[in-house]
Design a protein around this motif. Structure first.
Motif, short mmCIF file in Angstrom:
data_model
loop_
_atom_site.label_atom_id
_atom_site.label_comp_id
_atom_site.label_asym_id
_atom_site.label_seq_id
_atom_site.Cartn_x
_atom_site.Cartn_y
_atom_site.Cartn_z
N UNK A 27 0.71 -1.35 -0.20
CA UNK A 27 0.14 0.03 0.06
C UNK A 27 0.90 1.31 0.20
N UNK A 28 1.87 1.13 0.62
CA UNK A 28 3.09 2.28 0.72
C UNK A 28 3.44 2.59 -0.66
N UNK A 29 3.98 1.54 -1.09
CA UNK A 29 4.34 1.69 -2.71
C UNK A 29 3.33 2.18 -3.53
N UNK A 30 2.17 1.62 -3.58
CA UNK A 30 1.09 2.04 -4.45
C UNK A 30 0.87 3.72 -4.17
N UNK A 31 0.86 3.91 -3.01
CA UNK A 31 0.47 5.63 -2.85
C UNK A 31 1.55 6.13 -3.57
N UNK A 32 2.97 5.92 -3.38
CA UNK A 32 3.79 6.53 -4.16
C UNK A 32 3.91 6.63 -5.74
#
Length: 79
Positions: A26-31
């Motif tokens: 989820x963190x990478x998706x947001x980035x």
């Protein structure tokens, strides 16, 4: 391209007790969702992660040209 490597390292850091990040995907998706992410963006992202310094150093050194994941090992296994 480096998202898988980053997620794997974060998960390894969590397993080793050096991080408590719950959802690296989820963190990478947001980035990355809907944006072009350059080296400077990735370095800033990695530097802000709650992971060990050795892991940060490994991740900030990665580039698409140098990251091969398990490809080397798999090719040697098949030979």
């Amino acid at each position: 391209m480096l998202g898988e490597a980053i997620q794997t390292v974060i998960r390894a850091e969590v397993t080793a007790g050096r991080s408590s990040i719950a959802d690296p995907y989820a963190m990478l998706k947001e980035l990355t969702r809907g944006k072009r992410v350059g080296q400077a963006d990735l370095v800033a992202f990695v530097e802000g992660l709650d992971i060990g310094e050795a892991a940060k150093k490994r991740l900030t050194a990665l580039t698409p040209a140098t990251y091969t994941g398990l490809a080397d090992d798999l090719v040697r296994y098949l030979d």
